[in-house]
Write a protein that holds these residues in place. Structure first.
Motif: not given
Lengths: 304, 270
Positions: B114-128
């Protein structure tokens, strides 16, 4: 004698209270052992210990010759089924689901066995009805069905007829007898419904204040509880002579009272004794029930 | 153990409360997506929000799941047929952890859908992301260990549920207070902004309520052991101390469960 369960001076203490002490019992293979005692006598505590729910503070017990502190006791317990106090069933599940759950606990595939057991306990028609909507009798039978999963050799039932209606009691009695005769299952049943127990038990253990005060087989008990005619006579000596001559079973209760066991033709007895100068002043026919035997064993009404 | 896990999974499948809580989780996920403004919040924040409340939901489910075994007397069946008490304890714990992780997973999936289109994508790195997943799992295990400990040792289902819920609330308020103590300012500063917009400090005064060293150390210790503070750390997207985030939780999980198993071994069951 091969005992499948025996205890040696078993004791369980809760802080300063001894629930059971010096508890010695012996359960023969194939028996229906009735553990009789009033509420709080220690029957349930004993059953909890045998089932591994509690540990004894002293003493030992053996199940199929394996001591309780032997690691192998866990494997031996697989041969036991039990209902302790109330049937252990999930009330939100159907009878079939309860049995499926137990099959998974034991590690059995079980589908065929489930149908067979449900039929055996008379619950095969319950369908999607959840256990919470069962009558007490049905729950009790479901509890037994769960205990039967895994083909136990020993079934332990703690107060199984508590709360059952007369019909339920008869059904349960018939089920126990059927399982004992057809499947050779040994039963240990605790109850304070003496008369009911007397209809099925082959052995008895009388429990008082946390100790078994007497163990007796049903045959011996019947002998001790047989019909007796109590007569009050004018001449005990002559009466005893006559009873000896007639090879009748008797005991002298007091100076002028004699108990005669078995069937007695009282008019013949009166005529024959009268010819020996012995007159019967009074006679009374008594049958000692398990209840009266128990009460006498416990030392009278005030102790029961 | 495997048999017990299979039996527990079967029981779980039939448990209406479990399914009800999964539905609640879906609702929470949709509500969280709807509640936040897309301009202020990234997907990272949304995905890590649920870990704040999961302790509360786990308190309910664990106490219900294990408590019912006591209430219906089914715990006895497992012991009577010869299962080891340690196996019974661990199998219940594992199922509770499974429930916790599954709830978190359901939340993340629904929030993503439900949120993928509303919010900016995940900012964290793969490690985080990896670290956050491990931290989240550890928090869930911590909660499950604490509640299992209480429920396995206290046979009254209703009372153990009340204790678990109260404990969560106590941990919550305790955690909040600890954070206030740790974030207290040592000095108050008075500032003014000049016409060019530059900030100037005019006065520095020591904070009379600044906690003592001892108080701060105690607060640090409590902060390190409370799962709710790890939840807040994850939810606020903070990178905590490696020891506090990983080593302490593992130690706490070990101590609680070893203690629980030991005590359960000697518990008199009715």
């Amino acid at each position: 004698m091969e005992y499948i369960l025996e205890t040696n001076n078993l004791e369980k203490k809760y802080k300063n209270f001894k629930a059971i002490s010096n508890f010695n019992m012996h359960l023969e293979k194939g028996a229906i052992y009735g553990l009789i005692g009033k509420n709080g006598a220690g029957k349930t505590t004993f059953i909890r210990i045998i089932c591994g729910l509690q540990k004894p503070t002293k003493g030992t017990y053996k199940i199929y010759n394996v001591l309780n502190n032997n690691k192998n006791i866990i494997n031996v317990r697989k041969r036991i089924g039990a209902i302790v106090e109330t049937p252990s069933i999930y009330l939100d599940m159907t009878a079939i689901d309860n049995l499926k759950e137990q099959c998974k606990i034991i590690g059995l595939p079980g589908i065929n066995e489930i149908e067979e057991i449900l039929k055996l306990v008379g619950l095969s028609e319950t369908g999607n009805k959840k256990a919470k909507n069962f009558s007490l009798g049905m729950r009790q039978r479901l509890g037994i069905a769960i205990a039967l999963i895994g083909h136990p050799d020993l079934l332990i039932l703690d107060e199984p007829i508590n709360g059952l209606d007369p019909e339920g009691i008869v059904e349960l009695r018939e089920l126990i007898l059927k399982l004992n005769i057809e499947k050779g299952i040994t039963f240990l049943i605790s109850s304070h419904y003496l008369d009911e127990l007397s209809k099925i038990a082959t052995h008895y253990g009388f429990v008082s204040n946390g100790t078994i005060i007497k163990e007796i087989s049903s045959a011996k008990l019947q002998n001790e509880c047989k019909i007796k005619t109590q007569i009050s006579v004018s001449n005990v000596k002559e009466c005893v002579k006559y009873l000896e001559k007639m090879k009748m079973s008797y005991d002298v209760a007091s100076e002028n009272i004699i108990n005669i066991y078995g069937k007695v033709n009282i008019s013949d007895l009166a005529v024959n004794l009268s010819s020996q100068n012995c007159i019967i002043n009074e006679f009374q026919e008594k049958e000692e029930t398990l209840e009266s035997y128990y009460i006498n064993l416990m030392g009278g009404n005030k102790n029961v | 153990m495997y048999k017990l896990l299979k039996a527990n999974l079967f029981k779980l499948k039939k448990d209406i409360t479990f399914w009800a809580f999964l539905v609640i989780t879906v609702v929470v996920a949709m509500f969280t997506v709807g509640r936040y403004n897309a301009e202020n919040v990234t997907m990272d924040k949304i995905l890590n929000e649920y870990v704040m409340y999961i302790g509360f939901f786990i308190a309910f489910l664990v106490s219900l799941f294990i408590g019912r075994e006591y209430a219906d007397g089914v715990m006895r069946n497992k012991i009577i047929v010869g299962h080891k008490r340690s196996d019974i304890y661990l199998s219940n714990l594992i199922i509770c952890i499974f429930i916790g992780i599954l709830m978190e997973l359901v939340y993340v999936i629904i929030a993503l859908i439900f949120g993928i289109n509303k919010f900016e994508n995940v900012q964290m790195s793969v490690y985080d992301i990896g670290l956050t997943v491990v931290k989240t799992v550890l928090v869930i295990i911590m909660y499950c260990s604490i509640y299992s400990f209480i429920t396995m040792l206290y046979s009254n289902a209703t009372i153990s549920m009340i204790i678990c819920i109260i404990l969560f609330l106590v941990m919550y308020f305790c955690g909040a207070n600890v954070l206030l103590t740790l974030h207290a300012k040592e000095y108050y500063t008075s500032t003014y902004i000049d016409e060019q917009g530059v900030e100037h400090i005019t006065n520095i005064e020591p904070n009379p309520n600044y906690p003592s060293k001892l108080k701060r150390n105690v607060a640090k210790f409590i902060d390190a052991i409370l799962p709710i503070n790890r939840s807040l750390e994850i939810s606020n997207l903070e990178n905590g101390n490696m020891y506090v985030s990983f080593v302490f939780p593992i130690l706490i999980i070990y101590v609680i469960n070893m203690g629980g198993i030991k005590l359960f071994k000697y518990k008199d069951l009715k």
